[in-house]
Design an enzyme around this catalytic site. Sequence first.
Site, PDB file in Angstrom:
ATOM      1  N   GLU C 153      -7.071   7.232  -2.113  1.00 33.60           N
ATOM      2  CA  GLU C 153      -5.883   6.370  -2.012  1.00 33.60           C
ATOM      3  C   GLU C 153      -5.852   5.559  -0.722  1.00 33.60           C
ATOM      4  O   GLU C 153      -4.951   5.717   0.122  1.00 33.60           O
ATOM      5  CB  GLU C 153      -4.610   7.212  -2.142  1.00 33.60           C
ATOM      6  CG  GLU C 153      -4.474   7.852  -3.515  1.00 33.60           C
ATOM      7  CD  GLU C 153      -3.241   8.734  -3.651  1.00 33.60           C
ATOM      8  OE1 GLU C 153      -2.622   9.058  -2.631  1.00 33.60           O
ATOM      9  OE2 GLU C 153      -2.884   9.084  -4.786  1.00 33.60           O
ATOM     10  N   GLU C 340      -5.314  10.340 -11.193  1.00 35.46           N
ATOM     11  CA  GLU C 340      -4.254  11.335 -11.005  1.00 35.46           C
ATOM     12  C   GLU C 340      -3.091  10.935 -11.893  1.00 35.46           C
ATOM     13  O   GLU C 340      -2.485   9.882 -11.684  1.00 35.46           O
ATOM     14  CB  GLU C 340      -3.803  11.393  -9.542  1.00 35.46           C
ATOM     15  CG  GLU C 340      -4.930  11.747  -8.582  1.00 35.46           C
ATOM     16  CD  GLU C 340      -4.472  11.833  -7.117  1.00 35.46           C
ATOM     17  OE1 GLU C 340      -3.240  11.782  -6.867  1.00 35.46           O
ATOM     18  OE2 GLU C 340      -5.336  11.927  -6.242  1.00 35.46           O
TER      19      GLU C 340
END
Lengths: 664, 664, 664
Positions: C153, C340
Amino acid sequence: MTRPETSPSVRLQLGVCDYPEHVPEDRWSAYAQQQRQLGLTYVRIAEFAWGRMEPRSGEYDWAWLDRAVEAYHAAGMRVVLCTPTATPPAWLVRFHPEILPYDAQGRVREFGSRRHYDFASPVYREHSRRITRVMAERYGQHPAVAGWQTDNEFGCHATSRSFGGASAAVFPGWLQQKYGTLEALNEAWGNVFWSMEYTGWDEIRPPHLTVTEPNPSHVLDYARFSSEMIRQFQAEQVAILRELSPGRFITHNFMIFESGFDHYEVARGLDFVTWDNYPTGMLEYFAPPGIREDVKTRYARTGHPDLIAFNHDLYRNLLEGRGALGREGADSPNGFWVMEQQCGQVNWAPYNPLPADGAVQLWTAQAWAHGADVVSYFRWRAATMAQEVMHSGLLRHDETPDRGFAEVQALDLGSFPVGNVPARVALVHDYESLWAYDAQPHNAAATYWQQTVTYYSALRSLGVDVDVISASADLTGYVLVVAPAITLVTAEMASRWTAAAQGGAFLVCGPRTAFRTPGGATWTDGQFGPLSTLVGARLLQYDSLRPGVTQDISGGHTAHTWAESYRLQGAQATHTYQGGPLTGQAAVIRHGNVTVIGASSESLIQDVLRGALQEAQVVTADLPEGVRLSRRAGHTLVQNWTAEPVPWQGRVLPPTSFEVMHDQ
Amino acid sequence: MTRPETSPSVRLQLGVCDYPEHVPEDRWSAYAQQQRQLGLTYVRIAEFAWGRMEPRSGEYDWAWLDRAVEAYHAAGMRVVLCTPTATPPAWLVRFHPEILPYDAQGRVREFGSRRHYDFASPVYREHSRRITRVMAERYGQHPAVAGWQTDNEFGCHATSRSFGGASAAVFPGWLQQKYGTLEALNEAWGNVFWSMEYTGWDEIRPPHLTVTEPNPSHVLDYARFSSEMIRQFQAEQVAILRELSPGRFITHNFMIFESGFDHYEVARGLDFVTWDNYPTGMLEYFAPPGIREDVKTRYARTGHPDLIAFNHDLYRNLLEGRGALGREGADSPNGFWVMEQQCGQVNWAPYNPLPADGAVQLWTAQAWAHGADVVSYFRWRAATMAQEVMHSGLLRHDETPDRGFAEVQALDLGSFPVGNVPARVALVHDYESLWAYDAQPHNAAATYWQQTVTYYSALRSLGVDVDVISASADLTGYVLVVAPAITLVTAEMASRWTAAAQGGAFLVCGPRTAFRTPGGATWTDGQFGPLSTLVGARLLQYDSLRPGVTQDISGGHTAHTWAESYRLQGAQATHTYQGGPLTGQAAVIRHGNVTVIGASSESLIQDVLRGALQEAQVVTADLPEGVRLSRRAGHTLVQNWTAEPVPWQGRVLPPTSFEVMHDQ
Amino acid sequence: MTRPETSPSVRLQLGVCDYPEHVPEDRWSAYAQQQRQLGLTYVRIAEFAWGRMEPRSGEYDWAWLDRAVEAYHAAGMRVVLCTPTATPPAWLVRFHPEILPYDAQGRVREFGSRRHYDFASPVYREHSRRITRVMAERYGQHPAVAGWQTDNEFGCHATSRSFGGASAAVFPGWLQQKYGTLEALNEAWGNVFWSMEYTGWDEIRPPHLTVTEPNPSHVLDYARFSSEMIRQFQAEQVAILRELSPGRFITHNFMIFESGFDHYEVARGLDFVTWDNYPTGMLEYFAPPGIREDVKTRYARTGHPDLIAFNHDLYRNLLEGRGALGREGADSPNGFWVMEQQCGQVNWAPYNPLPADGAVQLWTAQAWAHGADVVSYFRWRAATMAQEVMHSGLLRHDETPDRGFAEVQALDLGSFPVGNVPARVALVHDYESLWAYDAQPHNAAATYWQQTVTYYSALRSLGVDVDVISASADLTGYVLVVAPAITLVTAEMASRWTAAAQGGAFLVCGPRTAFRTPGGATWTDGQFGPLSTLVGARLLQYDSLRPGVTQDISGGHTAHTWAESYRLQGAQATHTYQGGPLTGQAAVIRHGNVTVIGASSESLIQDVLRGALQEAQVVTADLPEGVRLSRRAGHTLVQNWTAEPVPWQGRVLPPTSFEVMHDQ
Ligand SMILES: [Zn+2]
Ligand SMILES: [Zn+2]
Ligand SMILES: [Zn+2]
């Protein structure tokens, strides 16, 4: 307050702010001629151009500015030059990082925009004098140069005070000079409280990052110190300009509702003052907290008339007749200017609406009616680069005339003769009271500006002309003196007010008047300290009201935010509180010509002021919402600031409009 | 919880906080006599007077304090002396800048107000011991000196924790002592998560300025560490005072809803505790987030009864009977004090209203009824200088008696006999749970205090007396134990709760009970960890509800903020969720004497508590809004906290009033 | 935009994120088998495990990871390994504190959570390459290893930019490489404005802590620089992985609405992209400011379909067909993944509700329908320690299956064949426009994302599939191209748009299109600069509307926030403003196939888009609130995102449900 009558041929003049360095040189002549054709007289230039005048340390480049000045000269424009000290160049900042200011959080404020300097820095002071001198040497006697503006907008972006670096270093010495001994300082500040007594001058720092609030006397002296640094900074430039540019005026462009320094002190030595009038941004961004969202919405496209007018009336009287030089000799206007007048959308408020049709004319007319002798629009062409690309000018980015251009073109300057504003009412304003008041508001909704503007607005809604004057101003000639928030009162002020009242003037004070000593403590004999005899009363209670809690007052009024009551010692109660802890106590008191209003209540304030005006034989008018009257030089400007037609005195005022009426 | 009965002649006593150094010495005798005449017994002094006791390093000046103490002595006042360590003087700070604390933003917190020190600083510790010792040597056995207050309001202005400097330096060693090895620390904190494992003690810093939230176990240990520094800091002073001032009490004045340290740990070794009760400021500034604006408006002039009472009930039980010395010998009161009792407006909240007529008496009576043996007003005369000029005292700035003075004068102390508060209900309170809870609230509207006060307020609205007790307190004698927010549960606590339930006590728990291990992780077998057998259930789901999203519950209740459900393992569901993702799942469960309420719902909480009280044979009353009952020493204090008359049991309670009723 | 058809047997696959180091080793085999039994194919591991792989500098411990990989291998799971560079260990940070990043306030961001590094740090770059190399050497050819995720991320927690340290040191050199000379830089940035011209490269700093706003060109270049640092950082890892792990895919898991870097540039060189889809947190925390509270409340348990879909459509097209490797060879899916996928409550938003029943299935189905080939749930078992204890997993803390587990178990993967998303409409998205737009919004309610999502949502409400594409993407094949907020337009873009329009595509632009040059200035010939001919108009006025001020438009529409008007130079006005300063001026203009909408008005935007779609012969549907259609591989996914049953096309869609329909 009276300036000599000028010849009837003297009218309002117009100007513009221009930045030749922002556009290709092939535009310069054409722009200057176009400005002249539009009826503009003055052009202000070179305001942020240090980097182009001195691209490297000690290497000056005047050629471009010479050519620019000549272009304006050739077109018949009068040039206002600026000292460029609001924007020290990168080479100076990186070589002398010690000139950078610190914010209240203790962080260095960085290069990369403007105003990145500390007024107290001896190094920066030296460079400020140097660049002023070389500029004045070159242009001080140029025939096109009408005068000078120092720097730009002192205090803008919270730059009045620096909380570290140079200011922190200089502050202790300033205190030593003021107090002589630490004993005197400790006594004056009441430092025995919380063991804050100092034993060495170098123990003293700016009042920031303290664990809880700092001592208000400490805050007050830091404000005075910072204000004095600004005064010195400018005075140094003024002395050089006086020497090298004889016969030219010197001014500064002050800010909307700027609180960071004592404008009366800083303005001393200028020929006249100017200010920068951005009505829509003012309402959206600078309005005192009492201005509600619905008001901001209703006046989004014009700004609020009273906020603008307050600044006009403040700056008109800032110099109080001291040392006016005259711009062009005996027969010329000596009033204040609007140095930057919004003529389209601004770019710096949270919301930046287009002005209403007619707003640019209305703003210009209002400025005239409140005493401006020159209105200078910001800016000629909208910037095509950097921070202000979204700010409008008279020309758009693509050089087409913007809406403001057409409104300026259509102005009839013959309607705007210069002359006196016939104010018989004075509103007392004081920066030290402002600092003391806002350091300890005691109520999150209470501020100095909010309280002051409330009284001012009540007077304007009654159609009355007002001089905003300093707490040290001569009161002669006023039939009514209003002191909305003068919380810091000296013995000298008390005796002057007393003399005025004895001379027949009416005096109306707001709550917290004379609560504090000059040092920021309370009087040990309580409010009203040295005014007690004049007022004929002492403070009994003060009540800080949260939103939703109100306090009724006789006569059908209701207080919010603040309510204080008095023990009568000669005065009479004209209004009393009803209900709550203040029941039966005096809310408004009268002692001879002196009235004190203890409560925040717009209707009560308006009632009391209307009564005082009538006693003082000032004609009042209960104006409709958004309609305002302003008088100058034998004329009355009738204004409708609303977006709707408003019936008034047998006719209908069109939306966003004005009318100049010749007084009978 | 039972203290020995005192003789019937022992009544509530009064005191006042005074600052002789703030006024001219010619006032001292007169003030002391006036205090005595008003019926005051105690005067607290020298709280912030370090600078006057030791104007320069090592140069002591006791003469003024000697004379001040003698003035009170002569007037018959009993003196409470303070160690002045809340205000280290400028000379100390500038010579030892390393004593300054750091805020959570990493900035040094500066000299210029108070509490500018780091509890962990060895240098400051040494000076704290030194000034304590010389003071105690001089005054420790003076006949006028009744006792000592250490420092002032630990934790005020967010000073419990310093995020740099001395605290940062000491923290790793404290951790080493606690954990022995880094392996143990890494395991305890779960540092494998996000590769946070340490390989050297000096790698560890305070949990601040991390890129995203820090490890809650790190936060929890930093809170424990900081709390322990405060405990040590005070314990060092206490040891010196014990040595040099035999027979005198030692106490500390704790704060409203202060969260920064474990008050139970810090209070150990004191003779009794005191706290500072500012009802209007508490409501405006310290109220848990669940208190709505309309409640703040309605109770603006009295404060909210339950917020005040919670603090009384907390501090009454803080010492849990350990080591009480007795102030004046066997026959004297041993209860807690209100060391600073608001007696007019405060100055530090966003809004600072005048108290209602009668509020000072009501606060005093309530303090008595909740177990206070002394109520001491803050302050004698309103300060005329520095940070607190707008805070009231019994005298105004001009020395006239303020409204509170008259209310104190009119008190009938004979109505207030000391004795026991007959609480049969305990509410469990735990600072470690508070830290863990607020470190990861999972819902912006959820806080430990909000949840705890909701349960407390429900009990008070049912007319029930409550002991707020620590999670490690003995439960003997309570018929109902309420644990609203004990999220961090140890095996020891589990066995004590189990024993209480087996002994017949009812137990009511709130959501998130036993969610966490003592280290701040979750139990690997899930909530309720070591309480699972007692509760007869395990956690199924927890739901965090945004404003506007609610969750219905059987019985006509509605949850906001939080809703959790359970898998039954022996327990029965008494309420279930209806609609939404929890439909049909258990909202309230019952297992023997033990009930768990999984949802935030005021009506549900009140219903369950009413039922539990009735089962436990505690008489309840459904009190009108703002009416409260408090019992002490065979009397019941009936209180109306509203601004309106309230009908109650066949009579009308006047606004802001109380009545002391002799129990049958 | 077309990928090769895959064989019909290829369906959506599932995965899970797992952290074996967080649980005892005795769980590993059982967890892996349970995962396989649940129907999962992929497991992503080792994401934050640097500290366990290299507990001390240079001391590697692979034994545990070897055993973990073998456990998954034995169970038949395909492993996705991560470079662990999002979490540099304590020993590295303390030895090299110069790798730490600085926040915009100038503070070092500390160790103690994650992402505490500066992408520009040469020291950290070296360690990043080193750990990547040793990992790839050990596992690069392991048969269980399917591929790699770089870091985690990028940009999360505002980490795209560091405002000091390494980034500040590297920035001047990057500028020198870009501009060659300071003259070129000063010209490009317009530094003549406010004397901001630089005379040395080392005078230049990050654009922060300036006294007022920094130069937007400075801001824009700092954003480009920071983005390039991220690109380089990842490219270095990719090169090593390519070398040492042949045949394995390399991807990165991007964020929701992350604005800090140019995702198109950073993604280059990856095989496919993945993103992390947290619908409830996205709505609560990442939603553009235009999303009102009532929308947040209504969709609290599902997230808003268009916010999620926008991210799917963005990431599906991020690589634009460049360099796709294929995960498993020719016959396998090549689409993006959700790396995710939320499968229960999250823990990081202000409010963290439970998902509605069916939400996990709905999110999975939507991801499939928007082109995802793999959906991987976060995480297997809820963490029992540290920052994320309150985040859910497929298993609860106590290892029981949570609600999401059951929903995953019940999925029929056979309903989800992979294949193309048949989008014929493109929405143009550009990070440089985003940076320029948000640097000077001119209206506090206006943001790039808000404006872009408004247009996207209008298209979705009309039942149309959309490709979100970059401003440099090929436009071939699209019948309608929508450019909501492309304010920074190059000549190259202008010619590509012109070609598309000439080729028959319809083009709809929002306000401020082509306001800026690539350098961040305005075009000196005004908006639309190089697009002027295509658009057939120039900008006349732009109006920034505060809340409460609106602007009427013909056709019954009302603008809020923004209204701009045009001077026609070939275009026709299809809508005009009514009332206010823009009366009679063009609000929407049409020139051939090109339409520009100048006003913020949801109904107007929808009307214009509906018309354009119909002209382009794209079938539209006016969908009920919360109903959405998404098409893939010859199927249509009908979705009801509301909590109520919704009648649609003769049947009733149950709450929070979907239906896969085979297209005719
Ligand atoms: Zn006239
Ligand atoms: Zn009795
Ligand atoms: Zn099919």
